[in-house]
Design an enzyme around this catalytic site. Structure first.
Site, PDB file in Angstrom:
ATOM      1  N   LYS A  47     -25.786  40.196 -11.937  1.00 17.96           N
ATOM      2  CA  LYS A  47     -27.128  40.386 -12.197  1.00 17.96           C
ATOM      3  C   LYS A  47     -27.312  41.294 -13.307  1.00 17.96           C
ATOM      4  O   LYS A  47     -28.052  40.973 -14.426  1.00 17.96           O
ATOM      5  CB  LYS A  47     -27.911  40.871 -11.075  1.00 17.96           C
ATOM      6  CG  LYS A  47     -29.259  41.359 -11.025  1.00 17.96           C
ATOM      7  CD  LYS A  47     -29.791  41.723  -9.657  1.00 17.96           C
ATOM      8  CE  LYS A  47     -30.079  40.841  -8.689  1.00 17.96           C
ATOM      9  NZ  LYS A  47     -30.088  41.463  -7.287  1.00 17.96           N
ATOM     10  N   ARG A  78     -30.962  47.835  -7.520  1.00 13.97           N
ATOM     11  CA  ARG A  78     -30.488  46.672  -6.632  1.00 13.97           C
ATOM     12  C   ARG A  78     -28.955  46.820  -6.940  1.00 13.97           C
ATOM     13  O   ARG A  78     -28.291  46.923  -7.970  1.00 13.97           O
ATOM     14  CB  ARG A  78     -31.007  45.315  -7.433  1.00 13.97           C
ATOM     15  CG  ARG A  78     -32.530  45.112  -6.972  1.00 13.97           C
ATOM     16  CD  ARG A  78     -32.593  43.742  -7.700  1.00 13.97           C
ATOM     17  NE  ARG A  78     -34.082  43.266  -7.174  1.00 13.97           N
ATOM     18  CZ  ARG A  78     -35.168  43.484  -8.262  1.00 13.97           C
ATOM     19  NH1 ARG A  78     -34.928  44.166  -9.157  1.00 13.97           N
ATOM     20  NH2 ARG A  78     -36.396  42.968  -7.686  1.00 13.97           N
ATOM     21  N   GLY A 117     -27.397  39.159   0.887  1.00 12.88           N
ATOM     22  CA  GLY A 117     -27.160  40.146   2.151  1.00 12.88           C
ATOM     23  C   GLY A 117     -26.382  41.385   2.131  1.00 12.88           C
ATOM     24  O   GLY A 117     -26.485  41.875   3.275  1.00 12.88           O
ATOM     25  N   MET A 134     -26.629  43.883   0.341  1.00  9.55           N
ATOM     26  CA  MET A 134     -27.693  45.449   0.478  1.00  9.55           C
ATOM     27  C   MET A 134     -29.137  45.070   0.154  1.00  9.55           C
ATOM     28  O   MET A 134     -29.284  44.170  -0.872  1.00  9.55           O
ATOM     29  CB  MET A 134     -27.019  46.370  -0.482  1.00  9.55           C
ATOM     30  CG  MET A 134     -28.092  47.575  -0.193  1.00  9.55           C
ATOM     31  SD  MET A 134     -27.584  49.052  -1.299  1.00  9.55           S
ATOM     32  CE  MET A 134     -29.135  49.708  -1.442  1.00  9.55           C
ATOM     33  N   ARG A 184     -33.219  31.763 -12.835  1.00 10.45           N
ATOM     34  CA  ARG A 184     -31.927  31.235 -12.292  1.00 10.45           C
ATOM     35  C   ARG A 184     -32.134  29.496 -12.437  1.00 10.45           C
ATOM     36  O   ARG A 184     -33.529  28.950 -12.649  1.00 10.45           O
ATOM     37  CB  ARG A 184     -31.752  31.578 -11.081  1.00 10.45           C
ATOM     38  CG  ARG A 184     -32.982  31.295 -10.212  1.00 10.45           C
ATOM     39  CD  ARG A 184     -32.749  31.791  -8.883  1.00 10.45           C
ATOM     40  NE  ARG A 184     -34.046  31.738  -8.021  1.00 10.45           N
ATOM     41  CZ  ARG A 184     -34.423  32.370  -6.817  1.00 10.45           C
ATOM     42  NH1 ARG A 184     -33.370  32.962  -6.351  1.00 10.45           N
ATOM     43  NH2 ARG A 184     -35.470  32.026  -6.379  1.00 10.45           N
ATOM     44  N   HIS A 210     -17.760   4.111  17.136  1.00  9.36           N
ATOM     45  CA  HIS A 210     -18.023   2.803  16.939  1.00  9.36           C
ATOM     46  C   HIS A 210     -19.375   2.992  16.333  1.00  9.36           C
ATOM     47  O   HIS A 210     -20.059   2.348  15.360  1.00  9.36           O
ATOM     48  CB  HIS A 210     -18.107   2.051  18.123  1.00  9.36           C
ATOM     49  CG  HIS A 210     -18.595   0.548  18.046  1.00  9.36           C
ATOM     50  ND1 HIS A 210     -19.927   0.325  18.507  1.00  9.36           N
ATOM     51  CD2 HIS A 210     -18.223  -0.555  17.691  1.00  9.36           C
ATOM     52  CE1 HIS A 210     -20.150  -1.073  17.986  1.00  9.36           C
ATOM     53  NE2 HIS A 210     -19.055  -1.486  17.741  1.00  9.36           N
ATOM     54  N   GLU A 233      -1.186   1.557   6.775  1.00 11.78           N
ATOM     55  CA  GLU A 233      -1.998   2.136   7.469  1.00 11.78           C
ATOM     56  C   GLU A 233      -1.165   3.066   8.716  1.00 11.78           C
ATOM     57  O   GLU A 233      -1.568   3.356   9.624  1.00 11.78           O
ATOM     58  CB  GLU A 233      -3.304   1.642   8.145  1.00 11.78           C
ATOM     59  CG  GLU A 233      -2.913  -0.025   8.755  1.00 11.78           C
ATOM     60  CD  GLU A 233      -4.076  -0.706   9.268  1.00 11.78           C
ATOM     61  OE1 GLU A 233      -5.134  -0.031   9.357  1.00 11.78           O
ATOM     62  OE2 GLU A 233      -3.883  -1.937   9.466  1.00 11.78           O
ATOM     63  N   SER A 271      -3.522  -2.097   0.623  1.00  8.46           N
ATOM     64  CA  SER A 271      -4.719  -1.451   0.719  1.00  8.46           C
ATOM     65  C   SER A 271      -4.843  -0.553   1.730  1.00  8.46           C
ATOM     66  O   SER A 271      -4.058  -0.516   2.897  1.00  8.46           O
ATOM     67  CB  SER A 271      -5.911  -2.283   1.018  1.00  8.46           C
ATOM     68  OG  SER A 271      -7.154  -1.785   1.239  1.00  8.46           O
ATOM     69  N   CYS A 327      -9.378   1.233   1.652  1.00  6.84           N
ATOM     70  CA  CYS A 327     -10.523   0.549   2.334  1.00  6.84           C
ATOM     71  C   CYS A 327     -11.103   1.384   3.577  1.00  6.84           C
ATOM     72  O   CYS A 327     -11.461   0.698   4.548  1.00  6.84           O
ATOM     73  CB  CYS A 327     -10.178  -0.755   2.375  1.00  6.84           C
ATOM     74  SG  CYS A 327      -9.147  -1.122   3.686  1.00  6.84           S
ATOM     75  N   TYR A 350      -8.723   0.990  -7.191  1.00  7.19           N
ATOM     76  CA  TYR A 350     -10.203   0.926  -6.556  1.00  7.19           C
ATOM     77  C   TYR A 350     -10.198   1.603  -5.167  1.00  7.19           C
ATOM     78  O   TYR A 350      -9.313   1.800  -4.510  1.00  7.19           O
ATOM     79  CB  TYR A 350     -10.567  -0.749  -6.341  1.00  7.19           C
ATOM     80  CG  TYR A 350     -10.009  -1.413  -5.287  1.00  7.19           C
ATOM     81  CD1 TYR A 350     -10.170  -1.213  -4.054  1.00  7.19           C
ATOM     82  CD2 TYR A 350      -8.588  -2.139  -5.753  1.00  7.19           C
ATOM     83  CE1 TYR A 350      -9.618  -1.719  -3.090  1.00  7.19           C
ATOM     84  CE2 TYR A 350      -8.078  -2.796  -4.640  1.00  7.19           C
ATOM     85  CZ  TYR A 350      -8.616  -2.597  -3.216  1.00  7.19           C
ATOM     86  OH  TYR A 350      -7.634  -3.305  -2.129  1.00  7.19           O
TER      87      TYR A 350
END
Lengths: 910, 910
Positions: A31, A101, A110, A112, A345, A467, A775, A794, A862, A882
């Site tokens: 700040k 501040r 939060g 202070m 800001r 599902h 997989e 894939s 995929c 891809y």
């Protein structure tokens, strides 16, 4: 040691730390550094100074006492501020009031509270009355100082102060403190001082210098407060940074008629249009603008009333935008005709605005295209694809208490409809033109027609890869799942949340974007995917990204959408989804439970034309682009009735038989028992302890080669036919769940034989590729062997995650995984964001091995992760060709892919 | 080109190919090379010659015609043989008869039959009658030549020849060809010749030279026959090697009274004792000895009757043993007082003999200790650990048709008992002193007391890693599982195989070594684990092996056996097995289904002393050696009644209620329904779609830290107590199913806290290790992170295989895996022999990573593979510290580990 920098000394601070802005922020806090920065570029900022983070650390080191000459340096800075403002700290005639501040290097919300109005006491308050035309304000400011100071600085509790206020409100019969008269405020100030004595054992310090020093010390101490410590632990911020303290002149927009206060954005935060947008009030304080108690004026009005100030503000807005290279959210105050900026800001904005602002700024030359791409979050793109609830309507519903619950936001968008508890009813109502929300404890393949008919889906059970979630995402249906507080009683046809009962036919509104479920009808609006700025941005994304984006699509209409959204191929067509269609399921069941080869062949023959038609449709839509078709994958029992249901139906029948009315009745029941028993025995034969690790994927194809043959025949008959129509067909046939190269070798043999046969019959040759899912961990580990047979691979990251982690995605999200995530054992749900260390590593091993055998192997992914930005970043790094995702995630993936490329570039550059 | 080598030209052959014996075998074929080799070391071998494999290749190349001077070279060799034998090929007075056999570089059984007695025709047969005193033999030899020649060389079918013989047998009313008279044989010879004409269109060649050339050509052609091709494909033998052809003088043990024939072993093949062992017959042919139709004499008798021949034979036996450095199985013939060796080969032997011979030969200096270790198969060691069926008894049972079926041989040894179909009955009978065989469709934890009481276990379902298999191996109970042909009807209390019904209480005999199931009582005998030769051999193994052998043991008595068998630690104590004991299970169920924390804590407190006692017993037995205790692992539902059972019980109760006799009865049933429903709901809460991928292992410990605390407390209370007795306690605590390092971090915290607390209470410090199983692919992939917390890791290869392959071991072995193995997609069952390419690779990755973080990490394996020799070889290569296996496999593992070390050394040396 220099402990204090006035805002105009930011250059000096920069020089002292060696020129790095990062180091300035370290010294002055974020700040403080920014206040100096604004001052430096000529923005009018109320004068003040920053006490360094080093002073804070020193204070802590010295057991909470100020370092040697800190007080002197504060004095000197204060003198400079007095000079600049022409006001004097503690002077009753022309008082300088200050705010104090905290401000650490990293924002710590939060940590202070702010202390405002420092410098007031009885004398100053009295003196201020001569200058302000608002006695109420003066005494209200005074009592606020005491209250803030007592609680924040002196450690008193809040309640005694609130009690005093409440007593006065009651006495005057008002509900708001602002309605209290000056007499009351006078009294309150006295009672507050008494409270301070009573609850802290000390007097409220009337000396402004004491006030300031105590406030500064309190900020220092707050660095080691529990809240701050916890925050730093959570946010991984080092504990030895210390906080800066910013002491700044108070300015007042309510000092006189030519005073005002307001907030404004440098561009429209809703639409992104490049015009100032904001509100202000004459003779008012900042909180009046925010509170909405007074009717505000639009910022353009300022041009009429104070043209000079308006034009100055407009210039400042432009200056700040140019300086910070982003849309700015600014607070300003005009004190007696003089404009002050209190804060600036980067402005929050809607998804729509984010896209437009990024594109505009790139075209204005303010930022680069890469930066524009990085400015838009992938979630912003999602917004354009789904209806959204109108903000007002949502707020109203919350206010009415109609927000019922929050579940998992598994498929974005807003949906409104009458709740139906079974898929058949949902379909009937939809056919009648009624919008429907399908609510189920959880969904099964049998429910898909109801899901398709519904506007949205809500379930009380299930997780991100349940599902319901998978199907909903696939079809772009808004869905909220796993709403644990929601109890659905299918017998009573009710849905209950915390005692509130919703009946079938009542209206529900679902927000799949954030998981909220509302009672009643909320208004929706549909953003536009053809938004010109979005189109432009995604065009830039396509130029930048290195990884291609394909889509998972099972039906021609999915493929059409995918193509419209920019998909460059179909990465996964799940052939079995076609089997779940209501008119086909009985044939599929016959095929599975056939007891003779002839019966089975007959069922397969009936399925063939359906599959052929589906494939032909896909090929037509994807003319010129690749289409990966995966052979049947799921365990066969998924197509059959549930074993538990059959068991309980059988039990019921056995009870019925006791009360059979006559012989005929008895015979009917006995026949039903026979039939059910028979089906139950068939279903039992397909039961497995761990179906995920069982007879599915390529294992089916090997155990039932006739099924493989039928599917291959359907693919090639379709490909030949469509090719003869003049369409460029690029089929790729994918084997699921391979764990050993021998499986692939066998399937390729069957496939080639059938493909050759069809092509010979049709008298035409189709170029195609043969490949496999990776997989199963073993497939990844032996990808070199697999690449011998596979022309493409894939990654099925759902299963790969499941096996690598040994977590069943059917069970885990209502089981321990939820706990793991909530108690921080896992940071991310590995079914949502790819697990870099485990699954990612396996993928890397697989790619290295596969390329060692076949350097030009086509490799993609995929799984569900294909549409998730953080996962896409990894896939980009791995060099996949891809990602393939739901059509609805294609635009998101295009952007995420571009961002990944840009981030890699910038990481390489540094 | 030299195509033909006489047996005495083996040195020349060796020189021609450059001195390598391997190349000699390549040139002459294995049989030809060996005949030459025997001749070379002075063993009397009937003279003959070998036609090279090159000649065969050339013959094929020349479209089935002999290369240029092959016929001349054969002629020349034949002349030399005639000279050596003093006989003449085709001479009726003194005929030389020849055999003709194929012989490729690698043995190819069944490639081609032998043609014997080449050189006979009508004239020769007539002439031979003058020299032989056995007309029958001459004509029988002649008809055999024609029959063999016709079928093997000329391609006739076998049947017409068999028909002729059958007709004569019938006519004479005899059952065996040997009973046919000379008249018949005369006729048969003519009829055979007629058959040749009729079925081949050619005459049987009466010219001996034609016979020889045709036989040689037939052998050449057989190289490319279908049988040979198939065999080479299956055995991976190159197709271009060609076969040699061996032409050898026939010798006859039935030529006169001073002729004899026999077979003998150079040592006793049953016991291994170093004495000649064999049988012979005077005036007989080899087949007479084997056929058992005449009573043979023991080889020692030869010493009395023909002392010179006997002593020559003994010397030859020694010479051959020394030459081939192994026990020899020899065929010999004495023709008119002259000894000929027809064949020698390494002798088959029993397990007991294998061990003794290997040890003796090493001590005699004939072979090295390493060679001795390599000579004994690990399965041979297994023999010493389990009772076996007496060979005679087994043969009798087979002859009687009492072999019922063959299943999977999952736990070796023979068991005899009365069949019982439930574990309680099995236990009761065992208590009454009756031997019992427990027969179940499959076993569950509830059945363990019955399994322990039984002599052996047989199940109709389940695979190598089924519950029955695991428990049986663990406790050394012979077991046969997955006997698919066997139907067990628990209602009728019967076991049916192919219509044969066995009732409860009938006798069954099981052979767990080969999976056979017999009806009735077979005799058994128990070999001796303390066999001095075995003890010596295993001692040598311990000196050689680099990988240590530990044991999996859950009870003190297991640990005692393990130690007696040479285990150097406990690699896995499964704490949950203790939970299955009948008196503890109810407490465990209470702990699981507890609805309040207090209930749960109470149950845990009741379990604590049991666990403490178990651990104390283990520690005492393993004094000075490490004991790895794994915290609870299986899904909790395994401890609960089955959901399906509860469902069907509930259905029954609901039917009963309809026929309740009175209100009291009704109330009783209603109460039972309540109770069952309640339990069913609790069990349902623990149901998972894929329990293997669900809430088990460390996940339990994290969700239920009080369970971890109880177990850790039991371990440390036991360790402290036993340590105070003066015993050296080395506990290692192992966390199961870790997939993420964070799990380990959490568990270590809980563990350390509890361990410290106990040690503080007891006032004593126990050194212990903390570690984890690596049984989830992700744990292997992130072993570097895991090694941060784990001081040891132990590979759980069962689960690791399951996850890496995505094959559920609960399901797969009655599902597709069986097909995969039987149709050759997989060569080995990966749950039996470790999968090198997949699981092995993961293990290697894990070890490399773990050692990168903690170089001295202790690493072992405790899956089923720990006792399997081929898997042990891999574990040795990977550099694991130990394998841990069932106590009964410890001696096997010690030998296998030594063999792995020797093989690695020899691989490194070459």
């Amino acid at each position: 040691m220099k402990w204090v920098y006035t805002f105009d000394a930011v250059d000096k601070a920069e020089a002292d730390v060696g020129g790095s802005w990062e180091a300035v922020r370290g010294l002055l806090g974020g700040k403080g550094a920014n206040l100096g920065d604004m001052h430096r570029i000529g923005v009018p900022v109320p004068p003040g100074f920053t006490i360094t983070t080093q002073a804070c650390n020193e204070y802590i080191k010295l057991d909470e006492s100020f370092p040697n000459d800190l007080v002197d340096q504060i004095e000197a800075a204060l003198r400079q501020v007095e000079e600049e403002t022409g006001k004097k700290f503690g002077d009753a005639d022309n008082p300088l009031l200050l705010s104090c501040r905290s401000g650490a290097k990293f924002s710590m919300p939060g940590m202070m509270d702010t202390v405002l109005n420092i410098g007031m006491n009885d004398d100053v308050a009295a003196g201020m009355l001569d200058h302000f035309d608002d006695d109420h304000f003066v005494y209200d400011s005074y009592r606020r100082l005491i209250q803030m100071f007592a609680t924040v600085v002196m450690g008193a509790r809040e309640e005694p102060f609130e009690d005093v206020l409440a007593e006065h409100r009651e006495r005057q019969g008002v509900t708001d403190d602002s309605e209290l008269g000056v007499e009351d405020l006078h009294e309150i100030v006295d009672q507050f001082k008494e409270n301070v004595r009573k609850y802290t054992g000390r007097d409220f310090p009337s000396d402004p210098n004491d006030q300031l020093r105590m406030a500064i010390a309190a900020v220092f101490r707050s660095w080691n407060g529990k809240r701050a410590n916890d925050y730093r632990n959570a946010a991984n911020i080092p504990h030895d940074l210390g906080t800066g303290v910013n002491v700044q002149t108070m300015v007042f927009g309510n000092m006189s008629g030519d005073s005002a206060t307001g907030v404004a954005m440098s561009r429209n935060a809703t639409t992104g249009e490049p015009n100032l947008e904001g509100d202000f009030l004459f003779h008012a304080q900042g909180e009046d603008v925010v509170a909405g108690t007074r009717r505000t004026d639009r910022i353009e009005m300022l041009a009429d009333k104070m043209p000079g100030v308006y034009s100055e503000f407009r210039d400042i807005a432009k200056l700040l935008e140019d300086h910070y290279r982003d849309m700015q959210d600014m607070e300003f105050t005009v004190e007696q005709g003089k404009l002050w900026l209190l804060q600036t800001r980067d402005g929050k904005r809607t998804a729509q605005a984010a896209v437009r602002i990024a594109v505009d700024m790139a075209e204005e030359g303010l930022i680069t295209r890469d930066e524009a791409l990085m400015r838009v979050q992938p979630d912003h793109v999602d917004f354009f694809l789904h209806p959204q609830f109108a903000t007002e309507s949502r707020h109203d519903a919350v206010r009415r208490g109609d927000m019922l619950a929050t579940g998992l936001n598994v498929s974005p968008g807003a949906a409104v409809g009458r709740v139906a508890f079974d898929p058949d009813l949902a379909e009937r109502w939809a056919d009648e033109g009624k919008p429907v929300i399908l609510a189920r404890p959880e969904t099964k393949p049998d429910d898909v027609h109801g899901m398709l008919a519904a506007e949205g889906v809500v379930t009380s059970r299930g997780g991100r890869t349940s599902h319901a979630a998978l199907v909903a995402r696939q079809f772009g249906k808004p869905a909220v799942v796993g709403v644990a507080e929601m109890h659905i009683d299918l017998g009573d046809r009710t849905l209950t949340v915390a005692g509130r009962v919703i009946r079938e036919g009542d209206w529900l509104s679902l927000d799949g974007t954030n998981g909220q479920v509302f009672h009643g009808r909320l208004d929706t609006r549909v953003p536009d995917i053809d938004d010109p700025w979005l189109t432009k941005l995604l065009g830039w994304a396509d130029e930048v990204r290195q990884i291609d984006v394909w889509a998972n699509a099972d039906y021609p209409q999915d493929a059409e959408r995918a193509r419209a959204y920019g998909a460059r191929g179909i990465g996964l067509c799940r052939t079995e989804h076609m089997f779940f269609e209501p008119e086909r399921l009985p044939i599929v069941q016959k095929m599975i439970t056939a007891e003779t080869r002839a019966e089975r062949e007959e069922a397969l023959e009936q399925l063939l034309p359906h599959q052929r038609e589906d494939f032909a449709g896909l090929f037509r839509v994807m003319d010129g682009l690749p289409v990966i078709i995966r052979l049947i994958d799921p365990p066969l029992h998924e197509f059959l009735p549930s074993f538990d249901d059959l068991t309980s139906e059988l039990a019921d029948l056995k009870i019925q038989i006791r009360s059979a009315a006559n012989l005929e009745d008895m015979n009917r029941i006995l026949e039903a028992i026979d039939e059910k028993s028979h089906m139950r025995a068939r279903v039992e034969a397909f039961r497995e302890q761990n179906p995920m690790l069982g007879l599915r994927g390529v294992r089916l194809g090997i155990m039932r080669p006739s099924l493989t043959r039928m599917q291959v025949r359907a693919i090639f008959e379709a490909a030949c036919a469509v090719s003869l129509e003049g369409i460029d067909v690029q089929p790729e046939i994918m084997i699921p769940l391979t764990s050993h190269v021998a499986e692939l070798a066998r399937q390729r043999e069957v496939l080639e034989e059938e493909a050759m046969a069809v092509m010979a019959e049709q008298g035409i040759t189709i170029d195609y590729k043969f490949g496999t899912m990776i997989e199963v961990p073993r497939a990844a580990l032996t990808a070199d062997q697999i690449a011998e047979y596979a022309e493409f691979v894939s990654f099925g990251t759902n299963d790969l995650t499941q096996m690598t982690y040994a977590i069943s995605r059917d069970d885990a999200e209502r089981g321990f995984l939820v706990d793991y995530l909530s108690n921080g054992i896992l940071e991310d749900n590995p079914f949502f964001t790819i697990d870099r260390d485990g699954v990612g590593q396996l993928m890397e091993i697989a790619l290295t091995k596969a390329k060692s055998r076949r350097p030009d192997i086509e490799a993609g992914i995929c799984g569900e992760h294909g549409g998730e930005p953080r996962s896409i970043a990894l896939f980009h790094e791995l060099g996949l060709d891809y990602v393939s995702c739901s059509p609805f995630r294609v635009p998101i993936a295009r952007l995420a892919a571009a961002q990944a490329a840009i981030e890699t570039d910038s990481a390489t550059a540094t």
